[in-house]
Every structure is written in C-alpha cells, then in structure tokens.
Design a protein around this motif. Sequence first.
Motif, PDB file in Angstrom:
ATOM      1  N   ARG A 146      20.327 -19.136 -33.714  1.00 42.77           N
ATOM      2  CA  ARG A 146      20.363 -18.977 -35.167  1.00 42.77           C
ATOM      3  C   ARG A 146      19.789 -20.222 -35.840  1.00 42.77           C
ATOM      4  O   ARG A 146      20.280 -21.328 -35.655  1.00 42.77           O
ATOM      5  N   ILE A 147      18.722 -19.993 -36.627  1.00 41.71           N
ATOM      6  CA  ILE A 147      18.046 -21.066 -37.354  1.00 41.71           C
ATOM      7  C   ILE A 147      18.315 -20.876 -38.848  1.00 41.71           C
ATOM      8  O   ILE A 147      17.975 -19.828 -39.424  1.00 41.71           O
ATOM      9  N   ALA A 148      18.960 -21.851 -39.473  1.00 42.87           N
ATOM     10  CA  ALA A 148      19.282 -21.752 -40.896  1.00 42.87           C
ATOM     11  C   ALA A 148      18.002 -21.624 -41.718  1.00 42.87           C
ATOM     12  O   ALA A 148      17.002 -22.309 -41.457  1.00 42.87           O
ATOM     13  N   LEU A 149      18.052 -20.732 -42.710  1.00 43.79           N
ATOM     14  CA  LEU A 149      16.870 -20.491 -43.554  1.00 43.79           C
ATOM     15  C   LEU A 149      16.772 -21.563 -44.637  1.00 43.79           C
ATOM     16  O   LEU A 149      16.939 -21.308 -45.838  1.00 43.79           O
ATOM     17  N   ASN A 150      16.523 -22.772 -44.215  1.00 42.30           N
ATOM     18  CA  ASN A 150      16.302 -23.878 -45.149  1.00 42.30           C
ATOM     19  C   ASN A 150      14.910 -24.465 -44.896  1.00 42.30           C
ATOM     20  O   ASN A 150      14.400 -24.443 -43.790  1.00 42.30           O
ATOM     21  N   GLY A 175      22.204 -12.901 -42.763  1.00 44.16           N
ATOM     22  CA  GLY A 175      23.195 -13.776 -43.389  1.00 44.16           C
ATOM     23  C   GLY A 175      22.757 -15.209 -43.568  1.00 44.16           C
ATOM     24  O   GLY A 175      23.536 -16.143 -43.335  1.00 44.16           O
ATOM     25  N   GLY A 176      21.523 -15.422 -44.021  1.00 47.34           N
ATOM     26  CA  GLY A 176      21.044 -16.780 -44.276  1.00 47.34           C
ATOM     27  C   GLY A 176      20.504 -17.493 -43.030  1.00 47.34           C
ATOM     28  O   GLY A 176      20.255 -18.707 -43.083  1.00 47.34           O
ATOM     29  N   PHE A 177      20.303 -16.757 -41.948  1.00 43.18           N
ATOM     30  CA  PHE A 177      19.771 -17.341 -40.710  1.00 43.18           C
ATOM     31  C   PHE A 177      18.613 -16.484 -40.186  1.00 43.18           C
ATOM     32  O   PHE A 177      18.586 -15.256 -40.381  1.00 43.18           O
ATOM     33  N   LEU A 178      17.698 -17.140 -39.527  1.00 43.08           N
ATOM     34  CA  LEU A 178      16.707 -16.451 -38.712  1.00 43.08           C
ATOM     35  C   LEU A 178      17.308 -16.358 -37.317  1.00 43.08           C
ATOM     36  O   LEU A 178      17.524 -17.390 -36.660  1.00 43.08           O
ATOM     37  N   VAL A 179      17.595 -15.136 -36.854  1.00 43.58           N
ATOM     38  CA  VAL A 179      18.319 -14.943 -35.601  1.00 43.58           C
ATOM     39  C   VAL A 179      17.366 -14.417 -34.534  1.00 43.58           C
ATOM     40  O   VAL A 179      16.765 -13.333 -34.688  1.00 43.58           O
ATOM     41  N   ARG A 208      12.795 -31.224 -40.762  1.00 49.88           N
ATOM     42  CA  ARG A 208      13.734 -30.181 -41.188  1.00 49.88           C
ATOM     43  C   ARG A 208      15.144 -30.512 -40.710  1.00 49.88           C
ATOM     44  O   ARG A 208      15.351 -30.972 -39.584  1.00 49.88           O
ATOM     45  N   ASP A 209      16.140 -30.232 -41.551  1.00 49.47           N
ATOM     46  CA  ASP A 209      17.547 -30.441 -41.200  1.00 49.47           C
ATOM     47  C   ASP A 209      18.007 -29.328 -40.260  1.00 49.47           C
ATOM     48  O   ASP A 209      17.960 -28.141 -40.612  1.00 49.47           O
ATOM     49  N   THR A 210      18.461 -29.680 -39.063  1.00 50.86           N
ATOM     50  CA  THR A 210      18.920 -28.703 -38.063  1.00 50.86           C
ATOM     51  C   THR A 210      20.444 -28.662 -37.963  1.00 50.86           C
ATOM     52  O   THR A 210      20.985 -28.065 -37.031  1.00 50.86           O
ATOM     53  N   GLY A 211      21.148 -29.287 -38.907  1.00 51.04           N
ATOM     54  CA  GLY A 211      22.599 -29.405 -38.812  1.00 51.04           C
ATOM     55  C   GLY A 211      23.348 -28.082 -38.805  1.00 51.04           C
ATOM     56  O   GLY A 211      24.466 -28.013 -38.268  1.00 51.04           O
ATOM     57  N   ARG A 212      22.791 -27.009 -39.364  1.00 52.87           N
ATOM     58  CA  ARG A 212      23.476 -25.716 -39.401  1.00 52.87           C
ATOM     59  C   ARG A 212      23.006 -24.765 -38.296  1.00 52.87           C
ATOM     60  O   ARG A 212      23.550 -23.665 -38.169  1.00 52.87           O
TER      61      ARG A 212
END
Length: 236
Positions: A146-150, A175-179, A208-212
């Motif tokens: 799951r990659i957060a869509l930021n 749900g706000g992620f690229l899965v 890119r921020d990978t924290g999520r």
Amino acid sequence: MDEDLRERLRTAAASHRPDRARMLARIERGMAEEPPARPTRAPRSPMPWLRVAGATAAVCGVLTAGALAVTSAGQEEPAGGQRVAAEPTPSGPASPSPGRGGALPAGSGPLWSDGSLNPNSNNYWAQSEVTVKTTRPLTELTVELRIALNGGVDTTGSWRSLPVEDFAASAREEGGFLVYRWTLKPGRGVPTGTHTFAGQYNHAEGARDTGRDDYTARARTADGRTSVGGDFAETH
C-alpha cells in the motif's frame, strides 16, 4: 794480364744479355726445394680480460633469463592483466537488508519479510519492494503493498520474482492508497526461499514521504496459516 785479354773481356761483358726468364725459373725452383718454415705461434690477444668479461656477461645473461622464465611460469594472470580472487560461497542464504527508506524486517513462524525503497528510486519515480522469505513451501500466498496517495502518486507497473503465470496481480486505488496485490492462483505453490514483490510509480518532484506506506503477506503452509507485515521508514 796483358792488354789484349782485358780488351776481350770488356767486349764480352758489353755484348752479354742476361736471360731474365731463366733466372726467375731458377729462383722458383730454389724456393720449392727449401724446407717448410716452422709454424709460428699465433699472437696472444693484447687484452685477454675482454674475453673473460664477455663470457661472464653471457653467463649472467643466461642465468637472468632463466630466473625470469621460472618466475613467469609460477604466476598465471587472468585476461585483462588483473588477478581475480574467488569469493567463498555462503553456507546459507543471505538475509535481505533494508534499502533506502527500509524498515526493520518482520518474522512469524516460517515467514520473514522486509519493506524497502529501491536505491534506484529518484526525485520523480520510485520502486517499493516487499521481500518475503519462507522456510517451508506455501500453498497459499497473498501480498499487499500500500502506497499512500501523497505527492502525485501514479502507478507505472509492478513485478514479482516468482513466475508471472502463478499469480493474479492488480493495482488500484483504495481508501487513499495505491494498492498492489499479488494472489497465488489455486493449485500453484511457492517454494522455500526468498521472493520479491515490487510496485513502481511516479510521484511529484522531490523526496516523497513514505511514512504511511505499509505491506502485509498472508500465507498457508502444511501446518496452517501465518502472516507478516510492516511499513517503510519515513523519508522527507
């Protein structure tokens, strides 16, 4: 001697003509009859040390060439002039280590996992990887990344180290992620070993921020079900 005798002698001397050819012939016969001359000793070299020095130099040259030949025969250079040392073969499989942005690995029973950002990722594109190691064959396996869509995340593809025909793969926004999801097809199996699942995507310029971002891996072995999961170290 009277005057008349002297006159006759002068007349005879004046009229005498020597036979040159006969004289030369007599000389040649006389020389042929002479005993052979004693052989003479060849003159000694004025500088005998030159011959000694020359011989010494030749011997030294032969010895030097022989030493070089022995040295060369004892060494063997690989193509390109460089000597190559063989690396020892590891006694067992090496555990994957986190790449740039990687988190601490997780383990559960026969499964071990790790999430990391591929070091070839850059300011516009990235590849997030999930590494799964199993010590037993798997009859079921589902891996989710799951990659957060930021930061303008947009998928560019995915891959896995296991055969492509053994998995059903998908990539969708949830749900706000690229899965990214890989599911082992019925009747297929995963052998023991280390396997990699990777999702690729573009993003906005910069780090890119990978924290999520996170991942999970759920599996079944002959002994039952097991699962592992983790996240990615936060980057800015």
